[in-house]
Design an enzyme around this catalytic site. Structure first.
Site, PDB file in Angstrom:
ATOM      1  N   ASP A  34       0.825  -1.220   0.000  1.00  0.00           N
ATOM      2  CA  ASP A  34       0.000   0.000   0.000  1.00  0.00           C
ATOM      3  C   ASP A  34       0.854   1.263   0.000  1.00  0.00           C
ATOM      4  O   ASP A  34       0.609   2.187   0.793  1.00  0.00           O
ATOM      5  CB  ASP A  34      -0.925   0.015   1.233  1.00  0.00           C
ATOM      6  CG  ASP A  34      -1.765  -1.246   1.358  1.00  0.00           C
ATOM      7  OD1 ASP A  34      -2.187  -1.775   0.316  1.00  0.00           O
ATOM      8  OD2 ASP A  34      -1.993  -1.700   2.496  1.00  0.00           O
ATOM      9  N   GLU A 189     -11.142   0.468  -4.191  1.00  0.00           N
ATOM     10  CA  GLU A 189     -10.502   0.961  -2.957  1.00  0.00           C
ATOM     11  C   GLU A 189      -9.245   1.748  -3.319  1.00  0.00           C
ATOM     12  O   GLU A 189      -9.008   2.036  -4.488  1.00  0.00           O
ATOM     13  CB  GLU A 189     -10.160  -0.211  -2.031  1.00  0.00           C
ATOM     14  CG  GLU A 189      -9.273  -1.263  -2.686  1.00  0.00           C
ATOM     15  CD  GLU A 189      -9.144  -2.564  -1.893  1.00  0.00           C
ATOM     16  OE1 GLU A 189      -9.925  -2.803  -0.964  1.00  0.00           O
ATOM     17  OE2 GLU A 189      -8.240  -3.354  -2.234  1.00  0.00           O
TER      18      GLU A 189
END
Ligand code: 6LW
Length: 536
Positions: A34, A189
């Site tokens: 991430d 997302e």
């Protein structure tokens, strides 16, 4: 004269850097998913997620986007990062790192305690502020500052949600608006908004963080939409015929940055599988880099066709490498390097570098590696398939359940423990395997002392375990164990294998202390492309 010219040349290269073509992916190795990036002047900063590990959210620095050095963590205090009984792969999910008006912002979600929050700092190395909480039930938050002074909270949901909020207090100033749901893959997302050429570009991750992962993008003249999807979505994925044979899989969850020379780059996560079409990965999701072509008024293209390689054959910024760290950590220091991580909030009294000079003390507590507790553990990431890790351990078990050693841990239900423990009245070295409901001692050797060196060698498909009694000659081999039982595909979750020193008294209260004289971690000189060695 020749010496003088060479000297000047050396100094010039050190300052200016060496422009080159090509680099090796991933640029940040081992469990570092991430990624989110920002640039301030010539400096690039990057943050990755850290889940149940403490301190939380490692922060990295680079001057060329290829060489990265960790400069700290965002969350270093218990008050910022409560992780009490956080499940494996809960805790801190995807963060975003931004710079605005003299301040750095990290916005993230603690899915175990407190939800969405952001912290600020004047320098990304810290110290970072206490968290300001934002009352939105979601993950993957980002902050977007518009030119008119308004600030928006951008986050995940059934579709990506945008809401105006007060950056000083975290209070929401408008209703949340669903703005774009992606191109129809599951789990839209990881949103980031960029403003360019009068458009709001909304880039997201889709398909879930596994093999169907992708990056898609849409744009609008207005922050709340309507958003028009890029005609060549997804702009990054290996879940198609172009990526099907690639040793990197699961690419997605990207962030963009514009370099000093005007070039655009994407950082994103992906994972390296252990063997051709094996579909196992053990190192977790790592941070990759790719060039982006983003023409005026046009759509961004990641590395041409939306796939990337381990060996990238593209022009880079001038290289500014860092000095690498020595393989051995001697515990004759006051503080340890940033690579070291605890499992959940550490119980400080169970660790000491001061009690005996040159030794790390780890005190056994009743907590075991099988629990979601603050077990006595200090570990670092496995960053390559090929590595050697070793440590010198002195441990005299008092009770039958006392143990200490080195663990390879993917999560509390999947770990291999190379440990010193009692068997009857005799000390022994054991390899305990915990892989879900499979729980047994794979290898055992009685020993005559309580002073040993433990050693683990890693390769894509096997770990090999060794030990040596202090004062004796060579290491003795205990045996091999498949890497795949520690893979994410078997163990589940969002992290990667960590190599840790640990001690436990297995449910009993003995307080036995383990003493570590040194720890060594060295990566191999081979790059594995689908399990096939390539020397680098
Ligand atoms: C993260 C989500 C994802 O919050 O996995 O790959 C989740 N993407 O965006 C955990 O890392």
């Amino acid at each position: 004269m020749r010496k003088f010219i060479l000297g000047v040349l050396f100094i010039a290269v050190a300052f200016v850097g060496i422009a080159q073509t090509g680099y090796i992916n991933p640029v940040i190795k081992g469990f570092n998913p991430d990624p989110s990036i920002c640039r301030v002047g010539d400096d690039y900063y990057l943050v990755t997620s850290s889940f149940e590990y403490f301190p939380g959210l490692p922060i990295y620095h680079s001057r060329d986007l290829i060489n990265w050095q960790q400069i700290g963590h965002c969350l270093t205090r218990d008050s910022q990062l409560p992780l009490h009984q956080a499940n494996a792969s809960d805790g801190l999910f995807a963060p975003s790192l931004r710079y605005h008006d003299g301040l750095f912002y990290v916005v993230c979600t603690n899915v175990s305690h407190g939800g969405n929050f952001y912290c600020t700092a004047t320098h990304p190395a810290g110290l970072w502020s206490e968290p300001v909480h934002v009352k939105i039930n979601s993950i993957d938050p980002d902050i977007f500052w518009d030119e008119d002074g308004k600030t928006y909270f951008v986050t995940q949901g059934d579709a990506i949600r945008v809401t105006e909020f007060d950056i000083k207090t975290g209070r929401l100033l408008s209703d949340e608006r669903m703005v774009w749901g992606g191109v129809g893959a599951r789990f839209p997302e990881a949103p980031h908004i960029y403003k360019k050429d009068g458009y709001y570009y909304l880039m997201i991750g889709e398909g879930g963080t596994e093999y169907a992962h992708s990056v898609t993008i849409a744009r609008s003249r207005h922050i709340y939409g309507p958003y028009e999807s890029c005609p060549s979505n997804p702009i990054l994925t290996h879940c198609n015929h172009l990526g099907q044979g690639n040793p990197i899989q699961g690419v997605g969850h990207a962030d963009l940055v514009q370099a000093t020379d005007g070039s655009w780059w994407a950082v994103f996560l992906g994972f390296r599988v252990t063997q051709a079409y094996s579909y196992y990965h053990i190192l977790g999701r790592e941070t990759f880099l790719a060039p982006v072509d983003w023409p005026k008024n046009g759509w961004p293209q990641i590395n041409g066709n939306g796939t990337v390689d381990l060996m990238m054959d593209v022009p880079t910024l001038p290289l500014k490498p860092f000095v690498s760290k020595p393989a051995r950590t001697e515990f004759d220091v006051d503080t340890l390097g940033f690579e070291w991580q605890y499992l959940r909030n550490p119980i400080r009294e169970n660790y000491s570098l001061k009690e005996k000079k040159g030794q790390l003390m780890i005190k056994a507590t009743p907590y075991t590696l099988d629990e979601t507790e603050s077990v006595s553990f200090l570990g670092r990431r496995q960053t390559e398939h090929e590595f050697t890790a070793a440590a010198a351990l002195a441990f005299q078990p008092k009770g039958k359940t006392d143990e200490a050693g080195l663990t390879l841990i993917q999560n509390n239900t999947h770990h291999y423990d190379l440990r010193l423990r009692k068997n009857g009245n005799q000390n022994s070295i054991q390899l305990r395997v915990r892989a879900g409901s499979i729980d047994y001692i794979a290898f055992e050797q009685p020993i005559n002392s309580h002073d040993v060196e433990l050693r683990i060698e890693g390769a894509p498909l096997y770990y090999t375990f060794y030990y040596k009694e202090a004062g004796t000659g060579n290491y003795k081999k205990l045996g091999n164990m498949d890497t795949r039982y520690l893979s994410t595909e078997v163990a589940g979750g969002f992290t990667g294998v960590m190599i840790g020193m640990y001690a436990s008294s297995g449910g009993k209260q003995t307080g036995t202390k383990a003493w570590f004289d040194w720890f060594e971690y060295e990566i191999g000189s081979n790059l594995y492309i689908y399990g096939v060695k390539k020397s680098i």
